[in-house]
Design a protein around this motif. Structure first.
Motif, PDB file in Angstrom:
ATOM      1  N   PRO A  50       5.908 -17.457  10.147  1.00 31.66           N
ATOM      2  CA  PRO A  50       6.183 -18.864  10.500  1.00 31.66           C
ATOM      3  C   PRO A  50       4.924 -19.668  10.815  1.00 31.66           C
ATOM      4  O   PRO A  50       4.911 -20.894  10.657  1.00 31.66           O
ATOM      5  CB  PRO A  50       7.072 -18.759  11.747  1.00 31.66           C
ATOM      6  CG  PRO A  50       7.517 -17.354  11.839  1.00 31.66           C
ATOM      7  CD  PRO A  50       6.659 -16.509  10.969  1.00 31.66           C
ATOM      8  N   GLN A  51       3.859 -18.974  11.239  1.00 32.60           N
ATOM      9  CA  GLN A  51       2.604 -19.664  11.542  1.00 32.60           C
ATOM     10  C   GLN A  51       1.903 -20.183  10.291  1.00 32.60           C
ATOM     11  O   GLN A  51       0.949 -20.963  10.385  1.00 32.60           O
ATOM     12  CB  GLN A  51       1.643 -18.740  12.297  1.00 32.60           C
ATOM     13  CG  GLN A  51       2.124 -18.387  13.697  1.00 32.60           C
ATOM     14  CD  GLN A  51       1.106 -17.530  14.395  1.00 32.60           C
ATOM     15  OE1 GLN A  51       1.064 -16.324  14.189  1.00 32.60           O
ATOM     16  NE2 GLN A  51       0.241 -18.140  15.203  1.00 32.60           N
ATOM     17  N   VAL A  52       2.340 -19.728   9.121  1.00 36.55           N
ATOM     18  CA  VAL A  52       1.851 -20.335   7.878  1.00 36.55           C
ATOM     19  C   VAL A  52       3.002 -21.041   7.166  1.00 36.55           C
ATOM     20  O   VAL A  52       2.966 -21.259   5.949  1.00 36.55           O
ATOM     21  CB  VAL A  52       1.138 -19.315   6.950  1.00 36.55           C
ATOM     22  CG1 VAL A  52      -0.155 -18.825   7.595  1.00 36.55           C
ATOM     23  CG2 VAL A  52       2.039 -18.131   6.593  1.00 36.55           C
ATOM     24  N   GLY A  89      -3.666 -15.546  23.844  1.00 37.62           N
ATOM     25  CA  GLY A  89      -3.756 -16.854  23.218  1.00 37.62           C
ATOM     26  C   GLY A  89      -3.034 -16.784  21.886  1.00 37.62           C
ATOM     27  O   GLY A  89      -2.456 -15.755  21.555  1.00 37.62           O
ATOM     28  N   CYS A  90      -3.074 -17.872  21.131  1.00 38.89           N
ATOM     29  CA  CYS A  90      -2.326 -17.916  19.874  1.00 38.89           C
ATOM     30  C   CYS A  90      -3.042 -18.868  18.912  1.00 38.89           C
ATOM     31  O   CYS A  90      -3.485 -19.941  19.329  1.00 38.89           O
ATOM     32  CB  CYS A  90      -0.911 -18.414  20.156  1.00 38.89           C
ATOM     33  SG  CYS A  90       0.114 -18.569  18.699  1.00 38.89           S
ATOM     34  N   LEU A  91      -3.134 -18.487  17.649  1.00 37.46           N
ATOM     35  CA  LEU A  91      -3.796 -19.345  16.661  1.00 37.46           C
ATOM     36  C   LEU A  91      -3.088 -20.688  16.517  1.00 37.46           C
ATOM     37  O   LEU A  91      -3.698 -21.670  16.102  1.00 37.46           O
ATOM     38  CB  LEU A  91      -3.863 -18.647  15.296  1.00 37.46           C
ATOM     39  CG  LEU A  91      -4.772 -17.411  15.212  1.00 37.46           C
ATOM     40  CD1 LEU A  91      -4.671 -16.781  13.840  1.00 37.46           C
ATOM     41  CD2 LEU A  91      -6.218 -17.756  15.556  1.00 37.46           C
ATOM     42  N   SER A  92      -1.804 -20.729  16.891  1.00 36.15           N
ATOM     43  CA  SER A  92      -1.052 -21.986  16.799  1.00 36.15           C
ATOM     44  C   SER A  92      -1.227 -22.868  18.031  1.00 36.15           C
ATOM     45  O   SER A  92      -0.731 -23.995  18.055  1.00 36.15           O
ATOM     46  CB  SER A  92       0.440 -21.691  16.587  1.00 36.15           C
ATOM     47  OG  SER A  92       0.643 -21.075  15.334  1.00 36.15           O
ATOM     48  N   CYS A 131       4.468  -7.517  20.577  1.00 33.53           N
ATOM     49  CA  CYS A 131       5.422  -8.397  21.273  1.00 33.53           C
ATOM     50  C   CYS A 131       5.200  -9.857  20.885  1.00 33.53           C
ATOM     51  O   CYS A 131       6.144 -10.585  20.546  1.00 33.53           O
ATOM     52  CB  CYS A 131       5.288  -8.263  22.782  1.00 33.53           C
ATOM     53  SG  CYS A 131       5.763  -6.646  23.404  1.00 33.53           S
ATOM     54  N   HIS A 132       3.936 -10.282  20.925  1.00 35.63           N
ATOM     55  CA  HIS A 132       3.590 -11.682  20.640  1.00 35.63           C
ATOM     56  C   HIS A 132       4.024 -12.087  19.231  1.00 35.63           C
ATOM     57  O   HIS A 132       4.671 -13.121  19.034  1.00 35.63           O
ATOM     58  CB  HIS A 132       2.068 -11.838  20.823  1.00 35.63           C
ATOM     59  CG  HIS A 132       1.536 -13.204  20.544  1.00 35.63           C
ATOM     60  ND1 HIS A 132       0.857 -13.946  21.485  1.00 35.63           N
ATOM     61  CD2 HIS A 132       1.561 -13.971  19.418  1.00 35.63           C
ATOM     62  CE1 HIS A 132       0.505 -15.112  20.947  1.00 35.63           C
ATOM     63  NE2 HIS A 132       0.912 -15.145  19.699  1.00 35.63           N
ATOM     64  N   GLU A 133       3.673 -11.244  18.247  1.00 38.91           N
ATOM     65  CA  GLU A 133       3.941 -11.622  16.851  1.00 38.91           C
ATOM     66  C   GLU A 133       5.431 -11.527  16.527  1.00 38.91           C
ATOM     67  O   GLU A 133       5.962 -12.372  15.795  1.00 38.91           O
ATOM     68  CB  GLU A 133       3.115 -10.762  15.892  1.00 38.91           C
ATOM     69  CG  GLU A 133       1.603 -10.858  16.084  1.00 38.91           C
ATOM     70  CD  GLU A 133       1.053 -12.280  16.077  1.00 38.91           C
ATOM     71  OE1 GLU A 133       1.664 -13.178  15.465  1.00 38.91           O
ATOM     72  OE2 GLU A 133       0.017 -12.506  16.721  1.00 38.91           O
ATOM     73  N   ILE A 134       6.117 -10.526  17.051  1.00 43.13           N
ATOM     74  CA  ILE A 134       7.553 -10.397  16.766  1.00 43.13           C
ATOM     75  C   ILE A 134       8.316 -11.547  17.429  1.00 43.13           C
ATOM     76  O   ILE A 134       9.286 -12.060  16.871  1.00 43.13           O
ATOM     77  CB  ILE A 134       8.058  -8.988  17.164  1.00 43.13           C
ATOM     78  CG1 ILE A 134       7.426  -7.941  16.225  1.00 43.13           C
ATOM     79  CG2 ILE A 134       9.584  -8.909  17.109  1.00 43.13           C
ATOM     80  CD1 ILE A 134       7.647  -6.487  16.625  1.00 43.13           C
ATOM     81  N   ASP A 135       7.852 -11.987  18.599  1.00 40.54           N
ATOM     82  CA  ASP A 135       8.436 -13.180  19.234  1.00 40.54           C
ATOM     83  C   ASP A 135       8.403 -14.396  18.307  1.00 40.54           C
ATOM     84  O   ASP A 135       9.343 -15.189  18.275  1.00 40.54           O
ATOM     85  CB  ASP A 135       7.645 -13.562  20.500  1.00 40.54           C
ATOM     86  CG  ASP A 135       8.208 -12.926  21.763  1.00 40.54           C
ATOM     87  OD1 ASP A 135       9.290 -12.299  21.699  1.00 40.54           O
ATOM     88  OD2 ASP A 135       7.564 -13.070  22.816  1.00 40.54           O
ATOM     89  N   HIS A 136       7.287 -14.560  17.559  1.00 40.88           N
ATOM     90  CA  HIS A 136       7.176 -15.707  16.647  1.00 40.88           C
ATOM     91  C   HIS A 136       8.342 -15.736  15.658  1.00 40.88           C
ATOM     92  O   HIS A 136       8.764 -16.808  15.223  1.00 40.88           O
ATOM     93  CB  HIS A 136       5.874 -15.636  15.841  1.00 40.88           C
ATOM     94  CG  HIS A 136       4.681 -16.245  16.520  1.00 40.88           C
ATOM     95  ND1 HIS A 136       4.638 -17.573  16.893  1.00 40.88           N
ATOM     96  CD2 HIS A 136       3.473 -15.727  16.862  1.00 40.88           C
ATOM     97  CE1 HIS A 136       3.451 -17.826  17.450  1.00 40.88           C
ATOM     98  NE2 HIS A 136       2.727 -16.731  17.450  1.00 40.88           N
ATOM     99  N   LEU A 137       8.848 -14.558  15.296  1.00 39.99           N
ATOM    100  CA  LEU A 137       9.937 -14.491  14.309  1.00 39.99           C
ATOM    101  C   LEU A 137      11.248 -14.997  14.890  1.00 39.99           C
ATOM    102  O   LEU A 137      12.197 -15.274  14.158  1.00 39.99           O
ATOM    103  CB  LEU A 137      10.107 -13.045  13.801  1.00 39.99           C
ATOM    104  CG  LEU A 137       8.830 -12.397  13.245  1.00 39.99           C
ATOM    105  CD1 LEU A 137       9.132 -10.995  12.753  1.00 39.99           C
ATOM    106  CD2 LEU A 137       8.222 -13.238  12.132  1.00 39.99           C
TER     107      LEU A 137
END
Ligand code: NI
Length: 157
Positions: A50-52, A89-92, A131-137
């Motif tokens: 989703p970040q792209v 932190g987060c690239l977004s 955890c961080h990346e799966i949360d994005h989904l």
């Protein structure tokens, strides 16, 4: 491969739920290769589709500094233990960092680009990244897990 543009917070796409990958095909390989190039270019730890701008359940995480990435398709957290408080932190969300509460150890089930199932176990940084990346989904940003954001004086360090 081609770099893709990062979606920043405020864009509604970041709060949407991503759909499962059904077809492990050339289109998926292209997405994964592009995400890897984007992650390396941004010098990040992990990146979710989703970040792209792609609402599919696809995540990559930097495994080694030499540029190897773990590819997680349709990942699920199947076990967690312990707890940790650390800076995230987060690239977004450029320039924003906060202390989050996360499990110390996380076990994830996911598929690779060829549709083969794998189990990964991550501790510390890798557990946070899972955890961080799966949360994005699921449309969740790290700020929802933040105990407190770092202020300007802390960011200088
Ligand atoms: Ni992020």
């Amino acid at each position: 491969m081609a770099k893709r543009n990062i979606v920043f917070q405020g864009d509604p796409i970041l709060s949407k739920k991503s759909r499962k990958v059904e077809n492990f095909d050339e289109r998926l390989y292209q997405l994964l290769d592009d995400m890897k190039e984007t992650l390396i270019d941004q010098n990040g730890v992990g990146l979710a589709a989703p970040q792209v701008g792609v609402l599919r359940r696809v995540v990559i995480i930097m495994e080694h500094e030499d540029g190897d990435v773990i590819e997680l398709i349709n990942p699920e957290i199947i076990e967690t233990s312990g707890r940790q408080e650390n800076v995230e932190g987060c690239l977004s969300c450029p320039g924003e960092y906060g202390i989050t509460l996360r499990p110390m150890k996380v076990k994830v089930k996911a598929y690779d680009r060829y549709g083969k199932e794998h189990i990964y176990t991550g501790e510390e940084l890798l557990a946070r990244a899972f955890c961080h990346e799966i949360d994005h989904l699921d449309g969740i940003l790290f700020k929802e897990h933040v105990i407190r954001m770092l202020d300007d004086s802390e960011l200088e360090n």
